[in-house]
Write an enzyme that holds these catalytic residues in place. Structure first.
Site, short mmCIF file in Angstrom:
data_model
loop_
_atom_site.label_atom_id
_atom_site.label_comp_id
_atom_site.label_asym_id
_atom_site.label_seq_id
_atom_site.Cartn_x
_atom_site.Cartn_y
_atom_site.Cartn_z
N GLY A 1 8.10 3.64 6.85
CA GLY A 1 6.83 2.98 7.19
C GLY A 1 6.57 2.82 8.67
O GLY A 1 5.44 2.97 9.14
N GLU A 2 7.60 2.49 9.45
CA GLU A 2 7.39 2.23 10.88
C GLU A 2 7.50 3.50 11.72
O GLU A 2 6.77 3.69 12.69
CB GLU A 2 8.42 1.22 11.42
CG GLU A 2 8.92 0.20 10.42
CD GLU A 2 8.01 -0.99 10.20
OE1 GLU A 2 7.26 -1.36 11.12
OE2 GLU A 2 8.05 -1.55 9.09
N GLY B 1 0.76 -1.24 0.00
CA GLY B 1 0.00 0.00 0.00
C GLY B 1 0.79 1.29 0.00
O GLY B 1 0.25 2.33 -0.38
N LYS C 1 16.19 6.80 4.14
CA LYS C 1 16.07 5.82 5.22
C LYS C 1 14.61 5.35 5.25
O LYS C 1 13.79 5.81 4.47
CB LYS C 1 16.47 6.45 6.55
CG LYS C 1 17.90 6.99 6.56
CD LYS C 1 18.40 7.38 7.95
CE LYS C 1 17.89 8.71 8.43
NZ LYS C 1 18.50 9.17 9.70
N THR D 1 3.32 10.18 -1.76
CA THR D 1 3.03 8.88 -1.14
C THR D 1 3.67 8.80 0.25
O THR D 1 3.14 8.12 1.14
CB THR D 1 3.50 7.70 -2.02
OG1 THR D 1 4.87 7.90 -2.36
CG2 THR D 1 2.67 7.59 -3.28
MO1 MOS Z 1 6.10 -4.37 9.01
S1 MOS Z 1 5.59 -4.92 10.94
O1 MOS Z 1 7.71 -4.67 8.97
O2 MOS Z 1 5.15 -5.16 7.97
#
Ligand code: MOS
Length: 743
Positions: free
Chosen positions: A709-710, A474, A706, A639
């Site tokens: 996402g997290e 996504g 870097k 994005t």
């Molecule tokens: Mo993520 S928890 O690395 O999909």
């Protein structure tokens, strides 16, 4: 100095999602929507006890029901070949599907019904009669803390983040003038991506398998399945063309996938298995419930002297799940004395899974709330407290950061949210019936890079096709990869297409751990560089002035290849195909180099929250959310912004609503539907400002990016809890912060 950081308005102007149109028009087909000839449908039968044995399984009625093709259980399974191997130790770590009558958790799949339609399979599944020898299930961690164990992983990796650890002196906080000691509880949380976990399994003959599957790693799923079914890996093809969210729930193969493959073997037809929403809270992992004890000691100037941090987390009876809850405590701040302990409690529950910011999202809640508590004891600004303990290098690895712009994050965020409006004394800022508070917290997550390859197919008309096995859950992988290629080659983005999610494409990691741009983006740079070498070579074969051209300095402008060093050197791309070649196919490989051993790689973020709390009802309204993120160079700003919004919404959910509740008498999940498991809706989400420092990381990869996402969820929940305390003077240490905890 010109402004480099990106704000909302900059990002809105950037390139749009390349697959946006197919997604919003429904042209993008997700696994459950894929139709194949002769497709059959599988529905799981689940255990209704939390522990015990199946003593009888009556499948007759189900088998006689209309349209039913097979009912498969431990009594008649075709079997998973890996289970029969000698080295049982290796494979005990997964739930062994239909391998025995044993029940380990409530909701465990114990049989599957295959029928000619989904509805018929679903009905027939209700006709399977199960008799059990029932035992008392244990699903409460609090009641079973005495059963806590040191995970095997800690023994295998004594330097890892799950091993008992001491830097300096253990318990040093006790010697400090100012101390905070507290316990923090995070409930289990379910990933609940919009798309249900689904799979279509098709056998071609006895040893070839094609899967259309919701997975975060097409090649990793192929490898795992090949191992389970003892097939050559090239005989297993996995397609994950579109994945509608996962957040960690599709990082591994789950029982329902093995079951669909077993069922397809049994009925010799393609089998589609789609989980239902309820099953999404216990069939595909969850962020585990944790209990953390934190103690911090500091001088009156706010210099941290010691942190002790202990964490207990849930796991299943058959598998040890661990996560790096304690990593941030070890590396985030300049503290001479740190000790950590990590334990897991095996229970009659299914195995947890990594969930966005796995470990750090949990650990930061305890650490960043405890620091906030300390700031009030010290009467010190929480930002000043953090700056006073800023680590100039990684105190854990004792290595320099590859890059760290945390100080800029604090500064930009404080300005944006209006930190100077925050009252130092809690519960002193009120407008009408609403108490107003501001909170801050920091987040960090390792910036990872692995090896990957990519393939480019370039045509005389100037169009470029790029391929990689990477899945896109996504975030907009096709968009960011297109942006990287467009920038490298000079080609307009609309002439580039990016294909992914196919295990037969060039090597890629799983989409997890925020490593896609760093890893696959590097392979895209490599393949584009190789393409330019090939094009320059072809140009040199035709024109003498191209002999000395440096490929890296060439660009594609419109229909021409241009040598930037010599503006007169231009050549029509179509002429480079004069040898009759219809397309140029180039490959590129990329992997981290020696610099990966010299630096400590992390992304950083600061999250700021303005919360309003109703004085009578205890309702919390987030009024403003500002996140400033140091994720290196942002290759695809729009994005990136969108992905960040999702992370912050997830963090607000952690803070205020999300709570997987089990009935500890039975081990059954109570909150298995969206009626009971609450995720934030639009009305819960405020104005959000995402800001990116946008400074290049010099070492991680050629783009300077870097992971993102997290980091956008890590630290959001404590920022909310800290804002609620600032508003009300009430410290809620047990998430979620529901109104009952504030009145
Ligand atoms: Mo993520 S928890 O690395 O999909």
């Amino acid at each position: 100095m010109s402004k480099k950081h990106l704000e909302n308005a900059d990002m809105e102007l950037a390139m749009s999602r390349v697959d946006g149109r197919v997604k919003v028009t429904g042209a993008a087909k997700y696994t459950a929507e894929v139709q194949l000839p002769e497709l059959t449908y599988a529905v799981l039968v689940e255990s209704t006890i939390g522990k015990g044995k199946i003593t009888a399984l009556d499948t007759k009625k189900a088998e006689w029901a209309p349209g039913v093709i097979a009912v498969i259980s431990h009594l008649n399974t075709p079997g998973v070949p890996e289970y029969k191997l000698a080295n049982q130790d290796v494979i005990q770590k997964q739930l062994r599907v239909f391998d025995s009558p044993n029940v380990y958790y409530n909701g465990q799949p114990i049989a599957v019904v295959v029928a000619d339609t989904f509805e018929r399979a679903r009905y027939a599944a209700t006709l399977v009669k199960v008799t059990y020898a029932k035992e008392k299930a244990q699903s409460s961690m609090e009641q079973n803390l005495s059963e806590a164990i040191v995970p095997k992983k800690a023994k295998a990796d004594p330097k890892g983040f799950t091993s008992d650890f001491v830097r300096g002196k253990a318990g040093a906080y006790k010697d400090a003038e100012f101390q905070v000691e507290a316990e923090y509880v995070l409930p289990s949380e379910a990933h609940h991506p919009m798309e249900l976990h689904s799979i279509i399994a098709t056998w071609e003959g006895p040893d070839k398998l094609t899967l259309v599957d919701k997975t975060q790693g097409s090649q990793q799923t192929a490898a795992s399945i090949a191992k389970s079914f003892q097939l050559p890996v090239e005989n297993v093809k996995v397609l994950a063309t579109y994945v509608g969210g996962a957040f960690g729930s599709a990082l591994r193969v789950w029982p329902h996938e093995i079951i669909a493959i077993l069922a397809a073997k049994k009925v010799q037809k393609p089998v589609k298995l789609v989980l239902h929403r309820n099953q999404m809270s216990y069939m595909v992992g969850y962020r585990p419930h944790t209990l953390q004890k934190v103690a911090i000691g500091a001088t009156k100037e706010g210099k941290l002297l010691g942190i002790s941090h202990e964490s207990f987390g849930k796991t299943s009876m058959y598998e040890e799940f661990t996560e790096n809850v304690l990593i941030m405590t070890r590396m985030m701040y300049d503290v001479p004395n740190v000790d950590t302990k990590y334990r897991i409690v095996p229970l009659n529950v299914s195995t947890p899974a990594p969930m966005r910011g796995p470990g750090e999202a949990t650990g930061s809640f305890a650490l960043e709330c405890a620091l906030d508590e300390l700031s009030y004891k010290l009467k010190m600004d929480p930002i000043a407290l953090r700056l006073a303990n800023y680590a100039d290098q990684d105190p854990d690895k004792k290595m320099p950061w590859s890059s760290n712009y945390l100080k800029e994050c604090y500064k930009l965020g404080a300005e944006k949210i209006g930190w100077n409006k925050r009252k130092t004394e809690p519960d002193t800022n009120q407008e009408g019936e609403w108490k107003i508070g501001y909170g801050v917290a920091t987040g960090t997550f390792g910036a990872f890079r692995g090896g990957a390859s990519a393939k480019a197919t370039f045509k005389p008309d100037g169009t470029l096709l790029l391929q990689s096995a990477i899945a896109d859950i996504g975030p907009g992988t096709a968009t960011s990869m297109t942006a990287i290629a467009a920038q490298n080659l000079g080609i307009a983005a609309d002439k580039i297409s990016f294909q992914l999610g196919n295990s037969t494409f060039p090597k890629a990691p799983m989409q997890g751990g925020s490593n896609t741009v760093a890893t696959v983006g590097s392979a895209i740079v490599a393949v584009c560089d190789n393409l330019k070498v090939e094009l320059a070579k072809r140009a040199a074969a035709q024109k003498a002035e191209w002999k000395n051209a440096i490929p890296a300095n060439t660009k594609i402008v419109g229909t021409q290849l241009v040598n930037a060093d010599d503006k007169s050197s231009r050549i029509e791309i179509s002429s480079l195909f004069s040898d009759g070649l219809s397309e140029l196919v180039v490959k590129g490989d990329a992997a981290p180099g020696p610099e990966s051993k010299k630096y400590s790689f992390y992304s950083f973020a600061t999250h700021f929250i303005e919360a309003h709390v109703h004085e009578l009802t205890g309702v919390v309204r987030i009024k403003n959310a500002v996140s400033v993120i140091d994720c290196g160079t942002v290759v695809s700003p729009k994005t990136a912004r969108s992905q960040s919004m999702g992370g912050i919404v997830g963090g607000i959910g952690m803070a205020l609503t999300e709570d997987v509740v089990l009935d500890d008498r039975t081990g059954r999940t109570v909150t298995a539907s969206f009626g009971d498991y609450h995720v934030p809706v639009h009305a819960d989400i405020p104005q959000m400002d995402m800001m990116f420092v946008n400074e290049k990381d010099p070492y991680l990869n050629p783009m300077g990016s870097k992971g993102l996402g997290e980091i956008v969820i890590i630290g959001v929940a404590p920022a909310v809890a800290n804002a609620v305390f600032n508003a009300t003077g009430k410290r809620v240490r047990h998430l979620p912060i529901t109104p009952d905890k504030l009145i």
